[in-house]
Design an enzyme around this catalytic site. Structure first.
Site, PDB file in Angstrom:
ATOM      1  CG  ASP A 161      52.240  42.073  38.565  1.00  0.00           C
ATOM      2  OD1 ASP A 161      53.475  42.212  38.404  1.00  0.00           O
ATOM      3  OD2 ASP A 161      51.623  41.048  38.213  1.00  0.00           O
ATOM      4  CE  LYS A 162      55.842  43.083  46.836  1.00  0.00           C
ATOM      5  NZ  LYS A 162      55.366  42.656  48.147  1.00  0.00           N
TER       6      LYS A 162
END
Length: 146
Positions: free
Chosen positions: A17-18
């Site tokens: 994810d980010k």
């Protein structure tokens, strides 16, 4: 039961994810990879089940996350057959980075026919091979205990 295999994985960027942490659902994808590799090592690839009209549908899945995995980590997934009957199977999984346990989980599967209905695997030719592997493993496990 003791039937198990190890699968080596490297975390891809697209699996994070980010924050650079592996997105939680990817562990379930890896569990599928582990099951496929286990059956392949037993010389019973999923394709043989499917060719005979037999499937293994996931009816329960869970995962306990202990530590995060990150991009480019080298992981080892240990997949084990925990229970097997002519109607269902249960698998356990442990994901490690070196010696650190990152996640553990289980999936429960029902044998199904091509119509998606519950099936008795004993009615399929592949069951004889699968049963032989299970029995052989039980004997080997019993012998190793003394």
């Amino acid at each position: 039961m003791g039937l198990s295999s190890k699968t080596h994985l490297r975390v891809r960027y697209s699996e994070t994810d980010k924050m650079g942490i592996v997105y939680h659902a990817n562990f379930l994808v890896w569990f599928e990879v582990g099951r496929s590799e286990l059956f392949r090592e037993l010389e019973l690839p999923y394709t043989e089940f499917e060719e005979q009209g037999l499937g293994l549908a996931v009816i329960e899945a869970n995962c306990r996350y202990r530590k995060p995995a990150h991009y480019d980590d080298e992981l080892v997934l240990v997949t084990e057959v925990d229970q097997m009957s002519s109607r269902s199977a249960r698998f356990c999984y442990h994901v490690y980075r070196e010696e650190t346990l990152l996640a553990e989980g289980k999936t429960v599967h029902a044998f199904i026919n091509t119509e998606g209905r519950s099936a008795d695997a004993r009615r399929y030719a592949i069951w004889t091979r699968l049963q032989g592997i299970i029995e052989k493993n039980k004997d080997a496990k019993h012998l190793s205990k003394g």
